[in-house]
Design a protein around this motif. Structure first.
Motif, PDB file in Angstrom:
ATOM      1  N   THR A 564       0.870  -1.171   0.000  1.00 28.50           N
ATOM      2  CA  THR A 564       0.000   0.000   0.000  1.00 28.50           C
ATOM      3  C   THR A 564       0.905   1.217   0.000  1.00 28.50           C
ATOM      4  N   VAL A 565       0.847   1.993  -1.090  1.00 28.97           N
ATOM      5  CA  VAL A 565       1.848   3.046  -1.301  1.00 28.97           C
ATOM      6  C   VAL A 565       1.201   4.345  -1.764  1.00 28.97           C
ATOM      7  N   GLU A 566       1.987   5.434  -1.670  1.00 24.17           N
ATOM      8  CA  GLU A 566       1.567   6.754  -2.142  1.00 24.17           C
ATOM      9  C   GLU A 566       2.148   6.971  -3.543  1.00 24.17           C
ATOM     10  N   PRO A 567       1.323   7.039  -4.591  1.00 27.50           N
ATOM     11  CA  PRO A 567       1.848   7.238  -5.947  1.00 27.50           C
ATOM     12  C   PRO A 567       2.135   8.708  -6.235  1.00 27.50           C
ATOM     13  N   TYR A 568       3.306   8.984  -6.826  1.00 24.60           N
ATOM     14  CA  TYR A 568       3.688  10.369  -7.113  1.00 24.60           C
ATOM     15  C   TYR A 568       3.838  10.665  -8.603  1.00 24.60           C
ATOM     16  N   ALA A 569       4.383   9.720  -9.354  1.00 23.78           N
ATOM     17  CA  ALA A 569       4.622  10.011 -10.772  1.00 23.78           C
ATOM     18  C   ALA A 569       4.838   8.729 -11.550  1.00 23.78           C
ATOM     19  N   LEU A 570       4.533   8.804 -12.843  1.00 26.25           N
ATOM     20  CA  LEU A 570       4.876   7.733 -13.781  1.00 26.25           C
ATOM     21  C   LEU A 570       6.169   8.123 -14.479  1.00 26.25           C
ATOM     22  N   THR A 571       7.093   7.203 -14.548  1.00 24.01           N
ATOM     23  CA  THR A 571       8.382   7.467 -15.188  1.00 24.01           C
ATOM     24  C   THR A 571       8.709   6.326 -16.138  1.00 24.01           C
ATOM     25  N   ASN A 572       9.432   6.623 -17.210  1.00 25.07           N
ATOM     26  CA  ASN A 572       9.837   5.532 -18.094  1.00 25.07           C
ATOM     27  C   ASN A 572      11.341   5.325 -18.013  1.00 25.07           C
ATOM     28  N   GLY A 573      11.761   4.129 -18.383  1.00 25.50           N
ATOM     29  CA  GLY A 573      13.173   3.764 -18.381  1.00 25.50           C
ATOM     30  C   GLY A 573      13.463   2.812 -19.518  1.00 25.50           C
ATOM     31  N   ARG A 574      14.633   2.224 -19.497  1.00 23.85           N
ATOM     32  CA  ARG A 574      15.060   1.370 -20.606  1.00 23.85           C
ATOM     33  C   ARG A 574      14.183   0.127 -20.749  1.00 23.85           C
ATOM     34  N   GLU A 575      13.617  -0.354 -19.646  1.00 29.82           N
ATOM     35  CA  GLU A 575      12.860  -1.607 -19.697  1.00 29.82           C
ATOM     36  C   GLU A 575      11.356  -1.410 -19.638  1.00 29.82           C
ATOM     37  N   GLY A 576      10.872  -0.188 -19.510  1.00 27.61           N
ATOM     38  CA  GLY A 576       9.439   0.025 -19.465  1.00 27.61           C
ATOM     39  C   GLY A 576       9.064   1.195 -18.573  1.00 27.61           C
ATOM     40  N   TRP A 577       7.783   1.230 -18.197  1.00 21.77           N
ATOM     41  CA  TRP A 577       7.251   2.315 -17.374  1.00 21.77           C
ATOM     42  C   TRP A 577       7.168   1.881 -15.916  1.00 21.77           C
ATOM     43  N   TYR A 578       7.396   2.844 -15.025  1.00 17.55           N
ATOM     44  CA  TYR A 578       7.369   2.620 -13.582  1.00 17.55           C
ATOM     45  C   TYR A 578       6.451   3.644 -12.935  1.00 17.55           C
ATOM     46  N   VAL A 579       5.931   3.310 -11.756  1.00 17.57           N
ATOM     47  CA  VAL A 579       5.271   4.300 -10.927  1.00 17.57           C
ATOM     48  C   VAL A 579       6.178   4.553  -9.722  1.00 17.57           C
ATOM     49  N   ALA A 580       6.545   5.808  -9.546  1.00 17.48           N
ATOM     50  CA  ALA A 580       7.399   6.196  -8.422  1.00 17.48           C
ATOM     51  C   ALA A 580       6.500   6.455  -7.221  1.00 17.48           C
ATOM     52  N   CYS A 581       6.749   5.759  -6.129  1.00 20.01           N
ATOM     53  CA  CYS A 581       5.885   5.813  -4.953  1.00 20.01           C
ATOM     54  C   CYS A 581       6.705   6.025  -3.683  1.00 20.01           C
ATOM     55  N   PHE A 582       6.013   6.480  -2.669  1.00 20.75           N
ATOM     56  CA  PHE A 582       6.589   6.461  -1.325  1.00 20.75           C
ATOM     57  C   PHE A 582       5.922   5.309  -0.583  1.00 20.75           C
ATOM     58  N   ASP A 583       6.757   4.412  -0.076  1.00 19.23           N
ATOM     59  CA  ASP A 583       6.268   3.243   0.642  1.00 19.23           C
ATOM     60  C   ASP A 583       6.376   3.513   2.140  1.00 19.23           C
ATOM     61  N   PRO A 584       5.248   3.810   2.819  1.00 18.14           N
ATOM     62  CA  PRO A 584       5.313   4.114   4.255  1.00 18.14           C
ATOM     63  C   PRO A 584       5.896   2.970   5.074  1.00 18.14           C
ATOM     64  N   GLU A 585       5.619   1.738   4.678  1.00 19.70           N
ATOM     65  CA  GLU A 585       6.109   0.595   5.442  1.00 19.70           C
ATOM     66  C   GLU A 585       7.628   0.527   5.433  1.00 19.70           C
ATOM     67  N   ARG A 586       8.243   0.914   4.303  1.00 19.86           N
ATOM     68  CA  ARG A 586       9.701   0.878   4.185  1.00 19.86           C
ATOM     69  C   ARG A 586      10.330   2.260   4.333  1.00 19.86           C
ATOM     70  N   ASP A 587       9.469   3.270   4.522  1.00 18.06           N
ATOM     71  CA  ASP A 587       9.914   4.633   4.772  1.00 18.06           C
ATOM     72  C   ASP A 587      10.890   5.121   3.703  1.00 18.06           C
ATOM     73  N   GLY A 588      10.504   4.931   2.438  1.00 18.60           N
ATOM     74  CA  GLY A 588      11.359   5.395   1.358  1.00 18.60           C
ATOM     75  C   GLY A 588      10.663   5.333   0.018  1.00 18.60           C
ATOM     76  N   VAL A 589      11.309   5.943  -1.002  1.00 11.82           N
ATOM     77  CA  VAL A 589      10.772   5.946  -2.364  1.00 11.82           C
ATOM     78  C   VAL A 589      11.084   4.609  -3.025  1.00 11.82           C
ATOM     79  N   ARG A 590      10.096   4.037  -3.706  1.00 13.22           N
ATOM     80  CA  ARG A 590      10.265   2.791  -4.439  1.00 13.22           C
ATOM     81  C   ARG A 590       9.670   2.958  -5.835  1.00 13.22           C
ATOM     82  N   HIS A 591      10.255   2.271  -6.809  1.00 12.23           N
ATOM     83  CA  HIS A 591       9.752   2.293  -8.180  1.00 12.23           C
ATOM     84  C   HIS A 591       9.203   0.909  -8.519  1.00 12.23           C
TER      85      HIS A 591
END
Length: 713
Positions: A564-591
């Motif tokens: 369960t995460v906070e979504p901030y932005a969609l980003t693309n990279g070499r292998e596809g599209w990602y959603v950049a989120c803040f994960d409260p459980e891990r207290d950090g940004v995850r893609h």
């Protein structure tokens, strides 16, 4: 006055004259009344007028020619219908316009077609707020922007672009990776493809007498025209570029057969989403023993045996080759290589080592001196002898500037020089030159399209409030390069903009143009699979600031996890599209990669955006390069047979006398490194660290055990 400036004035005056007359006119009238033709003799006029007509047609500005019954050329009448020059109005919604504004703000400055994209958006948003003044967008970030990557590649791309639209055969030196050889190629260029962060040329190779694909970064030296003729070839009417963008790595080349791969039910959904377009999935038959509930069989055509085996090995124990026999035999051989090269004795230097710069392939990979096929062939020479072809962007810029100035003149307003320079992204010197050109464009009889004067003290442009011509007071049709830029930008971003819909905007643009520019211009092959539904759901959550629940496949750990995460932005990279989120459980940004999200839902719980979270922080890092910043690195041996590819994609730290190389790979998790080594199908081996080497050995053992168990079943 420069030759290309004379041609611009002549062609713009011809357009204005034909539209102002509102009737068919004869060649004699054109020669007498249009700026630039009057001083020519009959033969010179015939050559120049034919060349101008041809060049305007290549810009999709089609003159109508009425021929008399007896076919006498001197009796031909010419006209230009308004619908052949003006762009039909496009009724964009507010959301569609916002999406187009976002597309420009994301790509401006880094897109290979940034200049024509700006001009195209000026045209299609005519009468609306300037698309250049979009508010800062933080909901989308791009790691891959279809940038040409440096001056040399940009110049190469521009030359190929021009050759495609002028149907000009080109000659260049090309480095063929498979043969480790540089040779001359004579090619009829048909189409451009952007895939996997690289530009590719699709064209007919005269040496091979077949259509071939050329990576632009492997072209050496200059791209030259083969002849001085105006046109050299016609693209076959049955050529379809779409098939080239919908190929997997193992499908590049002549088809050899159809591979059958048993896919574990754990990842079958992901294979269908990510690779389903390259084949089809079916349920296993009773004869295909060893299948568990939920397993599927993936059938895919292949042309490259190693490519299929490499892909299957990268899937680990969740994939097993069923056939044909040449694939299963190659799979077994590659497993043996992996075992041997990760055994007690790692690959070693068989001959004296040498510096990395001394190898033949490294020398070939550097820009080489090309043997010029013909002195002077590089000059862009039209059949009119000595006149350079006009850059389509310059033509489009002048037409757009004329529209801006006429609009201001009718309102009785002055135009800020700084504002125009910003809108068109040109220098003050270029603006002054463009204004001078437009001041000379006329439609005969001493009647000029507009008169603009630069007021130096106020740094403004004052325009005659009574323009003599209505011909440029409406947006012109998009030139091919503008249409290509616009649709390529939409295809690159796809349905990943929360603020609006690019898909519906694309449909309206294609309808207004009467054709899909992708079929004649640049095709963008989007990385990743079909993630449109997930992207739309995530986009809504980003805009509404709502938490999302994800069922996510963690490939490194081979398990599905709930987040369960906070979504901030969609980003693309070499292998596809990602959603950049803040994960409260891990207290950090995850893609989270969209094609690995098995299921997503938007919760009713909202969140307050955290000012310290920067969703675009990784854009210039691993999203663009594919390499993570990590505390550990591995020294990896690459066989002589694959060393050339390693040099192109990795950082080589050591060259061995037998042609092998050692590269350095940064990694955060051993599991990722193991998959990368398995994908090399025995052509790579970990030298250090020891635990990573042991992890590869264990992975190969598990593959052996899985194969044995399936055979026993």
């Amino acid at each position: 006055m420069a030759k290309d400036t004379e041609k611009l004035i002549r062609q713009l005056s011809l357009i204005s004259y034909l539209m102002a007359e509102r009737r068919p006119v004869t060649a004699l009238e054109i020669r007498r009344d249009v700026e630039g033709y009057s001083g020519m003799n009959e033969d010179a006029f015939a050559r120049r007028f034919y060349a101008d007509r041809s060049e305007l047609e290549s810009l999709r500005i089609q003159l109508t020619v009425d021929r008399p019954a007896d076919g006498a050329a001197e009796q031909e009448n010419y006209s230009l219908r308004p619908e052949n020059f003006h762009l039909p109005p496009i009724a964009f919604t507010t959301k569609e316009l916002a999406a187009l504004q976002t597309a420009l703000s994301l790509l401006d400055g880094e897109f290979a077609y940034a200049e024509p994209l700006r001009l195209a958006l000026q045209q299609i948003t005519w009468g609306r707020p300037s698309p250049l003044r979009a508010p800062e967008q933080r909901s989308v970030a791009l790691g891959i922007t279809a940038s040409a990557g440096g001056h040399e590649l940009s110049a190469r791309l521009a030359k190929v672009e021009t050759a495609i639209f002028r149907n000009k055969t080109i000659v260049f030196e090309y480095y063929t990776m498979e043969r480790d050889d540089v040779g001359t190629r004579r090619v009829d260029p048909y189409h451009l493809l952007f895939q996997g962060g690289q530009f590719y040329l699709l064209g007919y190779s005269h040496e091979r007498e077949a259509i071939r694909v050329f990576r632009l970064s492997r072209i050496r030296g200059k791209v030259s025209y083969a002849t001085k003729a105006e046109h050299d070839f016609r693209r076959p009417v049955d050529f379809d570029p779409r098939g080239y963008a919908n190929r997997a790595d193992w499908q590049l080349g002549e088809e050899r057969g159809v591979a059958e791969i048993l896919i574990s039910g754990r990842i079958a959904w992901q294979i269908e989403r990510h690779f389903g377009r390259y084949g089809e999935l079916r349920d296993p038959t009773e004869a295909e023993l060893g299948a568990d509930e939920g397993d599927r069989v993936f059938q895919t055509a292949y042309s490259n045996v190693r490519g299929v085996v490499s892909w299957v090995l990268g899937l680990g124990v969740h994939a097993r080759l069923l056939g044909p026999e040449e694939l299963t035999q190659e799979y077994e051989r590659r497993l043996e290589l992996l075992e041997e090269r990760h055994g007690e004795s790692p690959p070693s230097v068989s001959r004296r080592r040498r510096p990395a710069s001394a190898s033949k392939a490294a020398a070939a990979a550097a820009p080489a001196r090309s043997r010029s096929p013909r002195r002077g062939a590089d000059a862009e020479v039209a059949s009119s002898r000595g006149e350079a072809a006009i850059r389509p962007e310059r033509f489009a810029r002048l037409v757009t500037l004329a529209s801006i100035l006429i609009q201001a003149g009718r309102k009785g307003e002055r135009v800020s020089m700084d504002d125009v320079c910003e809108r068109l992204q040109i220098s003050e010197e270029e603006l002054r030159e463009d204004v001078n050109v437009l001041n000379v464009v006329n439609f005969g009889g001493g009647s000029y399209v507009l008169y603009a004067e630069i007021c130096e003290a106020e740094r403004e442009i004052e325009v005659d409030p009574e323009p003599y011509s209505d011909n440029f007071d409406r947006p012109a049709r998009l030139l091919p390069v503008e249409a290509k830029a616009l649709v390529a930008a939409i295809d690159l971003i796809g349905e990943h903009i929360p603020e609006g819909s690019l898909a519906s905007a694309r449909e309206k643009i294609v309808a207004a143009l009467g054709e899909d520019p992708m079929e004649q211009g640049l095709q963008v092959a989007s990385p990743g699979g079909d993630d449109a539904e997930v992207a739309r759901l995530v986009s809504r959550a980003i805009v509404a600031h709502h938490l999302i629940e994800l069922e996510y496949y963690k490939e490194n750990e081979d398990e599905l996890s709930l987040r369960t995460v906070e979504p901030y932005a969609l980003t693309n990279g070499r292998e596809g599209w990602y959603v950049a989120c803040f994960d409260p459980e891990r207290d950090g940004v995850r893609h989270f990669r969209l094609d690995r999200i098995k299921h997503a839902s938007v919760t009713e719980h909202s969140f307050e955006p955290r000012p310290e979270v920067d969703p675009a922080a990784e854009v210039d890092g691993w999203l663009r390069t594919g390499e993570v910043q990590a505390s550990r690195s591995a020294r990896v041996w690459v066989s002589p047979e694959r060393a050339r590819w390693a040099r192109e994609a990795r950082r080589v730290v050591e060259e061995w006398g037998d042609g092998a190389v050692v590269v350095e790979l940064s990694f955060a998790g051993v599991d990722w490194l193991v998959r990368e080594i398995l994908k090399e199908a025995g052509d790579a081996a970990v030298l250090e660290p020891p635990d990573a080497r042991e992890a590869v050995r264990s992975a190969v053992s598990r593959l052996r055990e899985a194969g044995t168990a399936a055979a026993a079943a």
